[in-house]
Design an enzyme around this catalytic site. Sequence first.
Site, PDB file in Angstrom:
ATOM      1  CB  SER A 141      -1.187  -0.189   1.138  1.00  0.00           C
ATOM      2  OG  SER A 141      -1.870   1.174   0.894  1.00  0.00           O
ATOM      3  CE1 TYR A 154      -3.582  -2.811   5.078  1.00  0.00           C
ATOM      4  CE2 TYR A 154      -3.412  -0.225   4.853  1.00  0.00           C
ATOM      5  CZ  TYR A 154      -3.692  -1.147   3.953  1.00  0.00           C
ATOM      6  OH  TYR A 154      -4.263  -1.738   2.802  1.00  0.00           O
ATOM      7  CE  LYS A 158      -1.131  -3.869   2.751  1.00  0.00           C
ATOM      8  NZ  LYS A 158      -1.444  -5.106   2.117  1.00  0.00           N
TER       9      LYS A 158
END
Length: 250
Positions: A141, A154, A158
């Site tokens: 991402s 998150y 990533k």
Amino acid sequence: MTELSGKVALVTGASRGIGYGVAEALIARGDRVCITGRNEEALKEAVEKLGADRVIGVAGKAHDEEHQAVAVERTMEAFGRVDFLVNNAGTNPVFGPIADLDLNVARKVFETNVISALGFAQRTWHAWQKDNGGAIVNIASVAGLAPSPFIAAYGVSKAALINLTAQLAHEFAPKVRVNAIAPAVVKTKFAAALYEGREEEAAAGYPLGRLGVPSDIGGAAAFLTSDQSDWITGQTLVVDGGVFLNAGVG
Ligand SMILES: NC(=O)c1ccc[n+]([C@@H]2O[C@H](COP(=O)([O-])OP(=O)(O)OC[C@H]3O[C@@H](n4cnc5c(N)ncnc54)[C@H](OP(=O)(O)O)[C@@H]3O)[C@@H](O)[C@H]2O)c1
């Protein structure tokens, strides 16, 4: 119907969204594909839609080692090989900064977004790729490329996936190429909170004038698992409608 390419891919988290878009792109060029997801019914429907003559589904949670083993075994049984692995299943159960993040939640994010990708890569490597070659694509991402306070845990996971990509690329060369894709917002259930009810406003920040759709990532994954990218490994391809360029504008 397209002629078979003779190649086989395993795509995790592919009953909808980006994973489904990746599976569609690989099937369109003639690959046979194994898709995974937790909900068995949704997975069955996806297999039917994609074409049950070229697709199998194996239900389970990406971080579950037993499921990883079964998914790779079933792919080998059904198709006799596993050339490509697309680690797409991911999770984002929390929003906000990490100063007070429950560490059990942090562990869960890492289990699904990082360790499961490593587990699947170890298994496809040993089952087929180390002797026969192939390619791995990890769906990261843009949140893994810079701090992102709204989706901090998150983003950290990533970033780890991006480093895992480079590490595996080094270890698996020259037989297997390993690359990542870093998408910005792609219109899926997962990202709905980021654009629903305000899509035009959200898209205005994108130099290419729109948010992503799963086929944008499918095209990039097809490229990174094709001969066209034969001399590319360890890289992270940003697929973001140009939005990351804004970081460089004063
Ligand atoms: N959409 C975006 O804007 C965006 C941007 C950058 C990166 N990404 C990344 O792209 C990947 C896919 O996201 P998406 O937007 O396509 O999400 P999505 O539309 O919610 O689809 C997720 C797919 O993965 C499956 N799945 C979810 N958790 C799983 C688990 N623990 N184990 C196995 N399968 C699981 C889901 O089926 P079940 O629910 O039945 O398991 C579904 O098939 C994720 O890694 C995400 O971080 C998305």
